[in-house]
Design an enzyme around this catalytic site. Structure first.
Site, PDB file in Angstrom:
ATOM      1  N   CYS A   8      23.592 -16.970  -6.436  1.00 30.98           N
ATOM      2  CA  CYS A   8      22.746 -16.242  -5.474  1.00 30.98           C
ATOM      3  C   CYS A   8      23.310 -16.378  -4.061  1.00 30.98           C
ATOM      4  O   CYS A   8      22.662 -15.999  -3.084  1.00 30.98           O
ATOM      5  CB  CYS A   8      21.304 -16.761  -5.519  1.00 30.98           C
ATOM      6  N   CYS A  31      12.421  -8.408   5.849  1.00 32.86           N
ATOM      7  CA  CYS A  31      13.378  -7.496   5.221  1.00 32.86           C
ATOM      8  C   CYS A  31      14.396  -7.055   6.275  1.00 32.86           C
ATOM      9  O   CYS A  31      14.232  -6.015   6.915  1.00 32.86           O
ATOM     10  CB  CYS A  31      12.654  -6.293   4.636  1.00 32.86           C
ATOM     11  N   CYS A  58       8.061   0.978   6.207  1.00 28.26           N
ATOM     12  CA  CYS A  58       7.098  -0.122   6.251  1.00 28.26           C
ATOM     13  C   CYS A  58       6.477  -0.194   7.640  1.00 28.26           C
ATOM     14  O   CYS A  58       7.178  -0.421   8.630  1.00 28.26           O
ATOM     15  CB  CYS A  58       7.773  -1.442   5.900  1.00 28.26           C
TER      16      CYS A  58
END
Length: 388
Positions: free
Chosen positions: A344, A19, A8
């Site tokens: 989560c 990220c 990226c």
């Protein structure tokens, strides 16, 4: 997939660090997530199935773009450290249909002369601009929902004027709304939604069920892994042959509708009235077997004690904060034979398991909902231990 690494340019240039695990081989990411999860929630007799993997890129069905710059030259992405926009319209995480929509949406900003809201400005709030965020969601069929988060409805006529052009430029566009967020604070969206299109839901087709997603409803951000999550839950519950299921955080009905079966009674509870309306619409369209009821309510409220007492299986998919002590205690007291916990956040899952002392984890699976980050979804089946 092996040891592949996602490249990226924005990460390399230091423009975006969202990220946090970018640059780590994918196999290493999976191994680290599984090790961290097992360190928190492992138990004797708990069988771990192989992790459900995700594509490394192009998996995210929702883009949350901060709009900055000027109406003539808007940036769609995030804000840099000094409040200036960083353009991430080509973000590799987003589904291709979302990325393809970004230039068209930037053109919409120009055509409607929507001044981006300037968070760093010293001007009064009413003079800082109008457009705050663009929220774009893609369905498995390539349809789109686009929401413009604005400071006020002053721009509504301008957006409506260019709506025919937008619908023509994005043939898959189904829902367009204005979300009104008038306050100067770090909140993604406001309470008021103005729907500009005839359609007000985005159908998310997963297997035999289409979940109707309304503008402010929650849906998992990784469609392929969400489908795997519901399929896994369906398979596990089929093995148990449970007849009375309660889904305490049912949202738009993902678990509840997938768990429908002949002779099975399913009840979904959700605090959002919009989400319940979506779940009921999906139920009515799907013509599913068994009895499926939905109700608006707080999953953590004591009023559900009677409902829980009659349940064979309770499904919980709480937010990151987990169930909390009070609800965990009510589950302990419910008598339900099984709890299916979709988490989560393994840390709050571990905390809740300590409160669910009568239950023993028997089956677990990590689902990689969020590649390139340490976050993971974990599905855990808990079985009540019977006193000898």
């Amino acid at each position: 997939m092996g040891s592949a690494v996602l490249d990226c340019a924005h990460f390399t240039a230091g423009e975006c660090r969202s990220c946090t695990w970018l640059g780590q081989p994918y196999d290493d990411q999976l191994a680290a997530k599984l090790a961290a999860t097992r360190a928190l929630v492992d138990a004797p007799g708990l069988v771990w199935l192989p992790p459900v993997t995700s594509p490394m890129a192009g998996f995210r069905n929702k883009a949350k773009m901060v709009v900055a710059g000027t109406a003539d030259a808007p940036t769609l992405g995030i804000l840099g450290p000094e409040g200036k926009g960083v353009d991430l319209r080509d973000c590799a995480l987003h589904e291709p249909v979302v990325v393809a929509a970004m230039p068209v949406l930037a053109e919409l900003v120009r055509r409607t002369d929507l001044t981006p809201y300037d968070v760093a400005s010293a001007a009064p709030v009413g003079q800082r601009g109008e457009l705050k965020h663009l929220l774009v969601t893609a369905s498995p069929d390539g349809e789109l929902m686009v929401r413009l988060v604005v400071r006020s409805t002053a721009v509504e006529a301008r957006v409506r004027k260019h709506l025919p052009w937008l619908l023509d430029a994005l043939p898959g566009l189904r829902v367009v709304t204005l979300n009104v967020q008038p306050e100067h604070r770090a909140v993604l969206e406001g309470e008021r939604e103005v729907v500009l299109t005839e359609a007000d839901t985005l159908p998310m087709r997963l297997g035999g069920v289409s979940l109707h997603l309304r503008p402010r409803s929650f849906f998992q951000t990784n469609t392929a892994v969400a489908a795997a999550l519901y399929a896994e839950a369906t398979a596990w519950v089929a093995d148990l042959a449970r007849s009375r299921v309660v889904d305490l955080y049912c949202g738009v009905g993902g678990f509840a509708l997938h768990l429908a079966a002949p002779g099975r009674q399913v009840t979904g509870i959700e605090i959002s009235a919009d989400a319940i309306a979506s779940a009921e619409r999906s139920r009515d369209e799907a013509g599913l077997p068994g009895e499926i009821d939905f109700a608006v309510g707080d999953a953590t409220a004591p009023e559900h004690a009677t409902l829980l007492a009659g349940a064979d299986l309770v499904v919980v998919n709480p937010p990151r904060r987990g169930l909390g002590h009070d609800l965990s205690v009510r589950l302990e007291e419910s008598g339900a034979s099984y709890v299916l916990y979709s988490s989560c956040n393994p840390e709050t899952l571990a905390r809740d398991l300590a409160d669910l002392a009568s239950y023993r984890p028997v089956r677990g699976r990590l689902l990689d909902m969020f590649p390139q980050t340490p976050h993971a979804e974990v599905l855990l089946l808990l079985e009540r231990q019977r006193s000898e």
